[in-house]
Design a protein around this motif. Structure first.
Motif, PDB file in Angstrom:
ATOM      1  N   VAL A 100       0.949  -1.289   0.052  1.00 11.77           N
ATOM      2  CA  VAL A 100      -0.023   0.200  -0.111  1.00 11.77           C
ATOM      3  C   VAL A 100       1.029   1.305  -0.065  1.00 11.77           C
ATOM      4  O   VAL A 100       1.586   1.506   1.056  1.00 11.77           O
ATOM      5  CB  VAL A 100      -1.166  -0.018   1.417  1.00 11.77           C
ATOM      6  N   GLY A 101       0.726   1.925  -1.085  1.00 10.80           N
ATOM      7  CA  GLY A 101       1.593   3.212  -1.236  1.00 10.80           C
ATOM      8  C   GLY A 101       1.080   4.270   0.064  1.00 10.80           C
ATOM      9  O   GLY A 101      -0.061   4.375   0.001  1.00 10.80           O
ATOM     10  N   HIS A 154      -1.415  -7.509  -6.955  1.00 14.05           N
ATOM     11  CA  HIS A 154      -0.874  -8.974  -6.946  1.00 14.05           C
ATOM     12  C   HIS A 154      -1.874  -9.896  -6.655  1.00 14.05           C
ATOM     13  O   HIS A 154      -1.677 -11.027  -7.038  1.00 14.05           O
ATOM     14  CB  HIS A 154       0.414  -8.928  -5.999  1.00 14.05           C
ATOM     15  N   GLY A 155      -3.033  -9.361  -5.990  1.00 11.68           N
ATOM     16  CA  GLY A 155      -4.036 -10.432  -5.718  1.00 11.68           C
ATOM     17  C   GLY A 155      -5.097  -9.962  -4.965  1.00 11.68           C
ATOM     18  O   GLY A 155      -5.329  -8.479  -4.832  1.00 11.68           O
ATOM     19  N   PHE A 156      -6.316 -10.567  -4.941  1.00  7.95           N
ATOM     20  CA  PHE A 156      -7.389 -10.080  -4.166  1.00  7.95           C
ATOM     21  C   PHE A 156      -7.190  -9.674  -2.925  1.00  7.95           C
ATOM     22  O   PHE A 156      -6.517 -10.338  -2.091  1.00  7.95           O
ATOM     23  CB  PHE A 156      -8.652 -10.993  -4.289  1.00  7.95           C
ATOM     24  N   GLY A 157      -7.613  -8.596  -2.243  1.00  7.33           N
ATOM     25  CA  GLY A 157      -7.041  -7.727  -1.297  1.00  7.33           C
ATOM     26  C   GLY A 157      -6.558  -6.372  -1.449  1.00  7.33           C
ATOM     27  O   GLY A 157      -6.331  -5.736  -0.762  1.00  7.33           O
ATOM     28  N   GLU A 158      -5.939  -6.523  -2.529  1.00 11.13           N
ATOM     29  CA  GLU A 158      -5.237  -5.148  -3.239  1.00 11.13           C
ATOM     30  C   GLU A 158      -5.999  -4.497  -4.462  1.00 11.13           C
ATOM     31  O   GLU A 158      -5.562  -3.293  -4.846  1.00 11.13           O
ATOM     32  CB  GLU A 158      -3.980  -5.526  -3.818  1.00 11.13           C
ATOM     33  N   GLU A 159      -7.099  -4.922  -4.732  1.00  7.56           N
ATOM     34  CA  GLU A 159      -7.863  -4.515  -5.727  1.00  7.56           C
ATOM     35  C   GLU A 159      -8.312  -3.044  -5.804  1.00  7.56           C
ATOM     36  O   GLU A 159      -8.426  -2.491  -6.742  1.00  7.56           O
ATOM     37  CB  GLU A 159      -8.794  -5.358  -6.244  1.00  7.56           C
ATOM     38  N   ALA A 160      -8.289  -2.404  -4.424  1.00  5.42           N
ATOM     39  CA  ALA A 160      -8.825  -1.208  -4.240  1.00  5.42           C
ATOM     40  C   ALA A 160      -7.773  -0.204  -4.189  1.00  5.42           C
ATOM     41  O   ALA A 160      -8.087   0.922  -3.855  1.00  5.42           O
ATOM     42  CB  ALA A 160      -9.881  -1.241  -2.949  1.00  5.42           C
ATOM     43  N   SER A 189      -1.002   1.785 -14.212  1.00  9.74           N
ATOM     44  CA  SER A 189      -2.480   1.334 -14.690  1.00  9.74           C
ATOM     45  C   SER A 189      -2.375  -0.203 -14.774  1.00  9.74           C
ATOM     46  O   SER A 189      -2.144  -0.796 -15.720  1.00  9.74           O
ATOM     47  CB  SER A 189      -2.626   1.845 -16.173  1.00  9.74           C
ATOM     48  N   PRO A 190      -2.508  -0.661 -13.526  1.00  5.22           N
ATOM     49  CA  PRO A 190      -2.318  -2.195 -13.550  1.00  5.22           C
ATOM     50  C   PRO A 190      -3.897  -2.818 -13.975  1.00  5.22           C
ATOM     51  O   PRO A 190      -4.814  -1.935 -14.295  1.00  5.22           O
ATOM     52  CB  PRO A 190      -2.426  -2.402 -11.883  1.00  5.22           C
ATOM     53  N   ARG A 191      -3.821  -4.200 -14.217  1.00  5.08           N
ATOM     54  CA  ARG A 191      -4.838  -4.972 -14.859  1.00  5.08           C
ATOM     55  C   ARG A 191      -6.111  -4.942 -13.505  1.00  5.08           C
ATOM     56  O   ARG A 191      -5.655  -5.102 -12.442  1.00  5.08           O
ATOM     57  CB  ARG A 191      -4.629  -6.188 -15.211  1.00  5.08           C
ATOM     58  N   PRO A 192      -7.203  -4.478 -13.715  1.00  9.53           N
ATOM     59  CA  PRO A 192      -8.206  -4.502 -12.615  1.00  9.53           C
ATOM     60  C   PRO A 192      -8.610  -6.008 -12.223  1.00  9.53           C
ATOM     61  O   PRO A 192      -8.600  -7.017 -13.104  1.00  9.53           O
ATOM     62  CB  PRO A 192      -9.468  -3.919 -13.419  1.00  9.53           C
TER      63      PRO A 192
END
Length: 385
Positions: A225-226, A242-248, A272-275
């Motif tokens: 998390v930046g 990298h995975g679910f939990g970081e998507e937001a 611009s990461p993949r959603p």
């Protein structure tokens, strides 16, 4: 001095239908951004690779991108992380990035051990590789005592790097006006954790962010998390999800204006990461409710909660429909009705979820900020009905 800060690229990771090259493109984007902004220095603060034994493809990606920085005459400083650190505890020669250090490329500095690097005319950089608390291997210490001792040693190591720079304070010293930068892969007590919260709880050594006050900028890695953790210290965060939990999480690089004796001025440069998208579907709902298009190439987690036995063909049809609507990859999780009802009955019979989580956290030795983030994740996960 203008600096570009990136971290946690994890080149070599491949998941949810995403190939190795996808995470490699983030390191390429880091180099592109450094060149486009004509920075004086590029800093990668750990976990450039996802593993300690990167394959030929990953090595080629990082080597080619590094060569482009060398050709552009932009110095690069890299720290090692927990993923690409030492294969053998306390053996710096086993660092994953040792091969890059051995190449002695002009303007490429690899922190395989604690060191102060002088980037001529640009900055004095203190680099501290990831320090695992297993390095404090004293069977006579409890886990808490070992963690406390590891934190003390880590903070003293940072203070020692700062003390080495005090030799530059003489008015006639050639390095007296150089900005002083710290680069490291570690956890601070005040950091807000993301998907890694459960992993960090009681495991990582933490430091007080005030230890970075003698520096003009601390470029930190490890937390995805930046965020800013002190006037001088920032986590760039990971540029990819990298995975679910970081998507937001907002993903970024940091463009930093650093001067001696002044707080850094930081500009966030979004990537611009993949959603990654979560969807929950029950048999009581019309399947057409998930007919909305997805962003092209999205990764979708589909959680199915049928009221009765589900025909596997229905699930497959739904996955196919999501792919036709733009999803690259669909991960399915099917909850059997009895599992759902049993979980509900158990939760109703026991204390509220929040009380259960709070009781467990009270037994854990971790900073309050870490506990708060872990509580949020645990309550959300346990409250799924």
């Amino acid at each position: 001095m203008k600096l570009l800060h990136g971290s946690d690229f994890h080149v070599g990771l491949a998941n949810y239908g995403r190939e190795v090259e996808e995470f490699g493109r983030s390191f390429d984007a880091f180099v592109d951004t450094a060149i486009a902004n004509a920075v004086d220095l590029a800093v990668a603060s750990g976990d450039t690779f996802h593993g300690r034994r990167p394959g030929p493809k990953e090595l080629r990606i990082v080597a080619a991108a590094t060569r482009r920085l060398v050709n552009a005459k932009i110095p690069l400083v890299l720290s090692t992380g927990n993923h690409d650190g030492m294969a053998t505890i306390a053996d710096p020669d086993s660092q994953t990035l040792g091969w890059l250090d051995a190449m002695q490329l002009d303007g490429v500095y690899v922190g395989i051990r604690p060191m102060v690097i002088i980037v001529p005319g640009i900055a004095a950089v203190s680099v501290l590789p990831y320090a695992h608390k297993r390095a404090v291997d004293d069977p006579g210490l409890t886990l808490r005592e070992r963690t406390d001792e590891s934190s003390r040693i880590l903070e003293e190591s940072i203070a020692e790097l700062s003390r080495r720079m005090t030799t530059f304070d003489d008015i006639d010293h050639p390095y007296v006006r150089l900005p002083r930068v710290f680069v490291g892969h570690l956890t601070t007590e005040s950091a807000s954790l993301g998907a890694e919260a459960a992993m960090q709880m009681g495991w990582d050594t933490t430091v007080d962010p005030a230890v970075f006050d003698p520096f003009d900028y601390a470029a930190l890695g490890h937390i995805h998390v930046g965020q800013q953790v002190s006037p001088k210290a920032w986590y760039a965060g990971s540029p990819d999800v990298h995975g679910f939990g970081e998507e937001a999480d907002d993903k970024r690089f940091l463009l930093v204006d650093v001067e001696r004796g002044r707080d850094p001025i930081v500009t966030i440069l979004p990537t611009s990461p993949r959603p990654l998208i979560r969807r929950v579907v029950s048999a009581a709902r019309e399947w057409t409710e998930v007919d909305e298009p997805f962003p092209e190439g999205a990764v979708v987690e589909l959680r199915l909660r049928p009221s009765g036995k589900m025909d596997a063909r229905v699930a497959r049809d739904l996955v196919d429909a999501m792919r036709k609507r733009g999803a690259l990859f669909v991960q399915t999780v099917v909850e059997e009705p009895e599992q759902v009802r049993s979980r509900s009955r158990a939760l109703e019979a026991e204390a509220p979820v929040t009380d259960q989580v709070d009781a467990w956290l009270a037994t854990q030795d971790a900073p309050e900020s870490t506990k708060a983030r872990a509580r949020e994740i645990a309550v959300r996960a346990l409250s799924v009905q």
